[in-house]
Design a protein around this motif. Structure first.
Motif, short mmCIF file in Angstrom:
data_model
loop_
_atom_site.label_atom_id
_atom_site.label_comp_id
_atom_site.label_asym_id
_atom_site.label_seq_id
_atom_site.Cartn_x
_atom_site.Cartn_y
_atom_site.Cartn_z
N LEU A 20 0.84 -1.20 0.00
CA LEU A 20 0.00 0.00 0.00
C LEU A 20 0.87 1.25 0.00
N VAL A 21 1.93 1.25 0.79
CA VAL A 21 2.86 2.39 0.83
C VAL A 21 3.48 2.61 -0.54
N ARG A 22 3.95 1.54 -1.16
CA ARG A 22 4.57 1.66 -2.49
C ARG A 22 3.59 2.17 -3.52
N ARG A 23 2.35 1.67 -3.47
CA ARG A 23 1.35 2.11 -4.44
C ARG A 23 1.05 3.59 -4.28
N LEU A 24 0.90 4.05 -3.05
CA LEU A 24 0.63 5.47 -2.81
C LEU A 24 1.80 6.33 -3.25
N ALA A 25 3.01 5.86 -3.01
CA ALA A 25 4.20 6.62 -3.41
C ALA A 25 4.28 6.76 -4.92
N HIS A 26 4.08 5.66 -5.63
CA HIS A 26 4.15 5.70 -7.10
C HIS A 26 3.03 6.55 -7.68
N HIS A 27 1.86 6.50 -7.06
CA HIS A 27 0.74 7.30 -7.55
C HIS A 27 1.03 8.78 -7.35
N MET A 28 1.63 9.13 -6.23
CA MET A 28 1.95 10.52 -5.95
C MET A 28 3.06 11.05 -6.86
N MET A 29 3.93 10.16 -7.33
CA MET A 29 5.07 10.58 -8.15
C MET A 29 4.63 11.28 -9.42
N ALA A 30 3.45 10.95 -9.95
CA ALA A 30 2.98 11.60 -11.18
C ALA A 30 2.70 13.08 -10.96
N LYS A 31 2.60 13.50 -9.70
CA LYS A 31 2.34 14.90 -9.39
C LYS A 31 3.61 15.64 -9.02
N LEU A 32 4.75 14.99 -9.15
CA LEU A 32 6.00 15.54 -8.66
C LEU A 32 7.06 15.60 -9.74
N PRO A 33 8.03 16.49 -9.61
CA PRO A 33 9.11 16.58 -10.59
C PRO A 33 10.13 15.47 -10.42
N PRO A 34 10.98 15.25 -11.42
CA PRO A 34 11.95 14.14 -11.37
C PRO A 34 12.92 14.22 -10.20
N SER A 35 13.08 15.40 -9.60
CA SER A 35 14.03 15.54 -8.50
C SER A 35 13.60 14.77 -7.25
N VAL A 36 12.31 14.45 -7.17
CA VAL A 36 11.81 13.68 -6.03
C VAL A 36 12.04 12.20 -6.29
N GLN A 37 12.61 11.50 -5.33
CA GLN A 37 12.91 10.07 -5.47
C GLN A 37 11.79 9.24 -4.83
N VAL A 38 11.29 8.26 -5.58
CA VAL A 38 10.19 7.45 -5.06
C VAL A 38 10.61 6.70 -3.80
N ASP A 39 11.89 6.29 -3.71
CA ASP A 39 12.36 5.58 -2.52
C ASP A 39 12.25 6.45 -1.27
N ASP A 40 12.47 7.75 -1.43
CA ASP A 40 12.33 8.66 -0.29
C ASP A 40 10.89 8.71 0.18
N LEU A 41 9.95 8.75 -0.77
CA LEU A 41 8.54 8.77 -0.39
C LEU A 41 8.15 7.47 0.29
N ILE A 42 8.67 6.36 -0.20
CA ILE A 42 8.36 5.06 0.42
C ILE A 42 8.87 5.01 1.85
N GLN A 43 10.07 5.54 2.07
CA GLN A 43 10.63 5.53 3.43
C GLN A 43 9.78 6.33 4.40
N VAL A 44 9.39 7.54 4.01
CA VAL A 44 8.56 8.34 4.92
C VAL A 44 7.16 7.75 5.02
N GLY A 45 6.70 7.07 3.94
CA GLY A 45 5.41 6.40 4.00
C GLY A 45 5.40 5.26 5.00
N LEU A 46 6.51 4.54 5.08
CA LEU A 46 6.62 3.46 6.06
C LEU A 46 6.59 4.01 7.48
N ILE A 47 7.19 5.19 7.65
CA ILE A 47 7.12 5.85 8.97
C ILE A 47 5.66 6.19 9.29
#
Length: 237
Positions: A20-47
């Motif tokens: 679920l965390v990974r899916r939310l992170a990948h879905h959010m990535m479409a709203k973000l510029p390339p400078s944002v790393q999906v792994d960073d979103l996944i890490q904070v999502g796990l928190i």
């Protein structure tokens, strides 16, 4: 899930809800510029997921997945707000694209092609597509569009955190909804497919790329262009 001692098995629950965390992170990535790393979103999502496990109470009458989704998204948004990912330069570029789109649509009486938009902006097609990647997937409706004027506060503070002035609430207005549906129908066919797969079928960019037989970065470009077309149409409201 409980351990042999009757205690909640946090590790098992984290494993269960990690997709679920990974899916939310990948879905959010479409709203973000390339400078944002999906792994960073996944890490904070796990928190955020861990915090959800700490705070969840079954007696509240809310499903855990619903509760966790809110906490995970909240953690990701807090991280993005802290880093203020959308630069003023990107906002300026997006508005320039929208202005070019409005001029061309008025002059041509139809949706312009990518090459025509690039020409209107005075750049090559390759440069224009690179620009689309930099401003990828920004908001369809900004509060500043409705209220007039542009503040200095962060993008996420303006558009994603203020629940009392949620842009989605504005879309519930029937007149705007009708106009948005009509604008989507007037998108080029491939861009309609992308919007449908992303927003209706909840597919991520990689999945959409596989269906269309194009690269993930190309999906990002076309998604950004779709949003720019729709925003250009919706500004009249």
């Amino acid at each position: 899930m409980y351990t042999a001692k009757g205690q909640l098995d946090r590790n098992a629950l984290i494993r269960q809800y990690s997709p679920l965390v990974r899916r939310l992170a990948h879905h959010m990535m479409a709203k973000l510029p390339p400078s944002v790393q999906v792994d960073d979103l996944i890490q904070v999502g796990l928190i955020g997921l861990s915090e959800a496990l700490n705070r969840f109470e079954a007696t509240q009458g809310v499903q855990f997945e619903t509760f966790a989704t809110q906490r995970i998204r909240g953690a990701m948004i807090d991280e993005l707000r802290e880093n203020d990912w959308m630069s003023r330069g990107s906002r300026k570029s997006q508005k320039e694209i929208e202005v070019a789109l409005r001029r061309l649509e008025h002059r041509l009486g139809r949706s312009p092609t990518e090459s025509e938009i690039a020409g209107e902006l005075g750049m090559s097609l390759a440069d224009y597509q690179t620009l689309l990647g930099k401003v990828q997937g920004t908001q369809l409706v900004y509060l500043e569009d409705m209220a007039g004027g542009e503040g200095e506060d962060s993008f996420l503070d303006r558009h994603m955190v203020d629940t009392e002035a949620d842009p989605m609430e504005l879309l519930r207005d029937q007149r705007i909804r009708k106009s948005l549906v009509e604008a989507i129908k007037n998108l080029p066919e491939r861009e309609q497919y992308i919007m449908s797969m992303y927003y209706e079928k909840d597919m991520n960019l990689k999945e959409i790329a596989a269906v269309l037989g194009i690269t993930e970065s190309r999906v990002c470009q076309l998604h950004s262009q779709s949003i720019a077309r729709l925003r250009a149409k919706m500004r009249a409201h």
